[in-house]
Design an enzyme around this catalytic site. Structure first.
Site, PDB file in Angstrom:
ATOM      1  N   LYS A  82      40.583   2.695  -5.650  1.00  0.00           N
ATOM      2  CA  LYS A  82      39.662   3.387  -6.545  1.00  0.00           C
ATOM      3  C   LYS A  82      40.290   4.688  -7.043  1.00  0.00           C
ATOM      4  CE  LYS A  82      34.762   4.849  -6.502  1.00  0.00           C
ATOM      5  NZ  LYS A  82      33.536   4.838  -5.660  1.00  0.00           N
ATOM      6  N   SER A 155      29.502   2.702  -7.337  1.00  0.00           N
ATOM      7  CA  SER A 155      30.404   3.336  -8.282  1.00  0.00           C
ATOM      8  C   SER A 155      31.790   2.702  -8.256  1.00  0.00           C
ATOM      9  CB  SER A 155      30.531   4.820  -7.929  1.00  0.00           C
ATOM     10  OG  SER A 155      31.161   4.994  -6.651  1.00  0.00           O
ATOM     11  N   SER A 179      27.930   2.402  -2.865  1.00  0.00           N
ATOM     12  CA  SER A 179      28.972   2.112  -3.853  1.00  0.00           C
ATOM     13  C   SER A 179      30.081   1.189  -3.395  1.00  0.00           C
ATOM     14  CB  SER A 179      29.573   3.421  -4.366  1.00  0.00           C
ATOM     15  OG  SER A 179      28.590   4.196  -5.004  1.00  0.00           O
TER      16      SER A 179
END
Length: 466
Positions: A82, A155, A179
């Site tokens: 990420k 997310s 997330s």
């Protein structure tokens, strides 16, 4: 096996092929880079593809393996992370256009540990702005590979999409309110949110420091366990990283669930879940019971207040994390992240203390529940097959907000570890997920449960047609 199937091979299996020199890391890496070029122009899961570095690292892995210096199950395997995790020499933007030119000088601890394990880093994965609830208006959101109208989760949206679509063999995501679990559920993959403190947060942009968790998103429990084993543990750069020894998850996993007490709350654990989610939870309960788990009915602590408290607490910690740029550069923020920060900046000390006291009370009640059971089985989210259109009203729809957060954010507040697993599909073919919760630092129980379930089912072996 042909190269047309290579991208959906399990991480552990492709690692075995590379480490036995049946395939080279360079061959596998090139295959994924070619697939990225062909597929990700539609899915938008990557922010940055680190092709040249990935190929150099793959060649280096092949040389080490040929010299008899294999480092472990991740050696030579292409993974991705990420884009809030620092990568030395490569931009890390945290989903924020204002940070597109931010180039860290060192790796996050989790990234360094993946490199130390010999993994090949393909690139940086797209995410929501600041790792909160929505993508910045100037960012193209990743597309769910199961259907472009389906929500891809937040997310860690890019992590879920890339892992599901065969654009990496596993990834790292973060979880502050759900997330890791949202994109895992939405994209039909396996996500492991560790205990808070199990994995170092050094070198990760904060959303809310006391709520942030870093963990693996993979296509099955075995692969998630291998990644967690590589990144977990104490870290002198992060004093909040726990000093508890890290078990050999892969060795313990095959003990399965025989004799484990499996808690289930038929009221809280089903309402307001939709019929597809309820069916998947019931099926998971039956599968684990047939594998030897002992179901026990429990009453879970009320989570309504915990869900209500999560936003102001997260908002305050986010305001602290962004104090150098907000409100000074407020115009560069998207409306959703800006609104969260404003909530936090408006909180007074008395309100904050009440939040902390209620949080401690809730955490203690969840801890006490694990005196009765070893694992808790619950939905991942209350609603399956949620669309992008539906999620556009997320902030204004109290029923949707409560149903989505009911089974996620309470375990960020309490810090308990969770494992999200695919367990079915809707009538329209969208993935449906369920979740296991364990006591603090008992991720070994989670992977035992996930391994037992996935030995007896094939939902994790179903892939989108992209």
């Amino acid at each position: 096996m042909t190269n047309n199937e290579l991208h959906y091979v399990d991480l552990m299996e492709v690692g075995r092929q590379i480490q036995s020199r049946q395939r080279s890391s360079e061959e596998v890496t090139r295959h994924l880079l070619e697939r990225l070029h062909a597929v990700d122009t539609r899915l938008h899961s990557y922010v940055t593809v680190m092709a040249d570095q990935a190929l150099r690292d793959a060649r280096a892995a092949d040389k080490e393996i040929a010299a008899g210096q294999a480092r472990g199950p991740l050696h030579g395997v292409p993974l991705a992370v990420k884009d809030l995790l620092w990568t030395a020499g490569t931009a890390t933007s945290n989903g924020m256009p204002m940070l597109r030119d931010h180039v860290p000088q060192e790796d996050a601890t989790t990234v360094r540990r993946l490199r130390d394990a010999g993994a090949v880093l393909l690139g940086k994965l797209q995410q929501t702005e600041g790792a909160f609830a929505d993508h910045h208006p100037d960012v193209t959101a990743p597309v769910n590979p199961w259907g472009e109208t389906l929500w891809s989760g937040v997310s860690s949206s890019g992590s879920g999409v890339a892992t599901a679509a065969g654009l990496c063999f596993g990834s790292l995501g973060t979880d502050t309110g759900g997330s890791i679990r949202f994109p895992s559920a939405a994209n039909g993959v396996t996500g492991l949110k560790p205990t808070w403190g199990r994995v170092s947060r050094y070198g990760a942009f904060e959303l809310a420091a006391s709520l942030d968790h870093i963990g693996p998103i993979a296509r099955n429990t075995v692969d998630a366990a291998a990644i967690l084993g590589a990144i977990a543990g104490a870290d002198p750069l992060d004093p909040t990283a726990a000093r508890q020894p890290v078990p050999d998850y892969l060795a313990l996993m095959t003990r399965g669930v025989a004799g484990l007490r499996l808690g289930f709350d038929p009221d809280w654990g089903m309402k307001p879940a939709d019929p597809a989610t309820q069916a998947v939870v019931r099926d998971a309960l039956k599968v684990l019971e047939s594998a030897g788990a002992e179901p026990r009915e429990v009453r879970f602590p009320d989570t309504d207040q915990a869900v209500a408290d999560w936003s102001p607490l997260c908002g305050l910690e986010t305001a602290v994390a962004h104090e150098e740029t907000y409100p000074a550069r407020r115009s560069e923020y998207g409306p959703v992240l800006s609104a969260l920060i404003e909530v936090g900046r408006s909180l007074d000390a008395m309100e904050y203390q009440k939040l902390q006291l209620r949080r401690a009370d809730f955490r203690g009640r969840v801890d006490a529940l694990f005196d009765q059971v070893d694992l808790l089985l619950i939905p991942a989210v209350a609603y399956a097959g949620v669309t992008v259109e539906t999620m556009a009203s997320f902030a204004d729809d109290e029923a949707l907000l409560g149903g989505m957060m009911r089974y996620t954010c309470p375990f960020d507040l309490s810090g308990h570890p969770t494992l999200t697993l695919p367990g079915g599909v809707t009538m329209e073919g969208a993935p449906v997920a369920w979740q296991l919760v364990a006591p603090h630092f008992r991720e070994d129980l989670l992977v035992r449960g996930g391994w037992a379930f996935q030995r007896m089912t094939d939902w994790h072996r179903r892939h989108p047609q992209v």
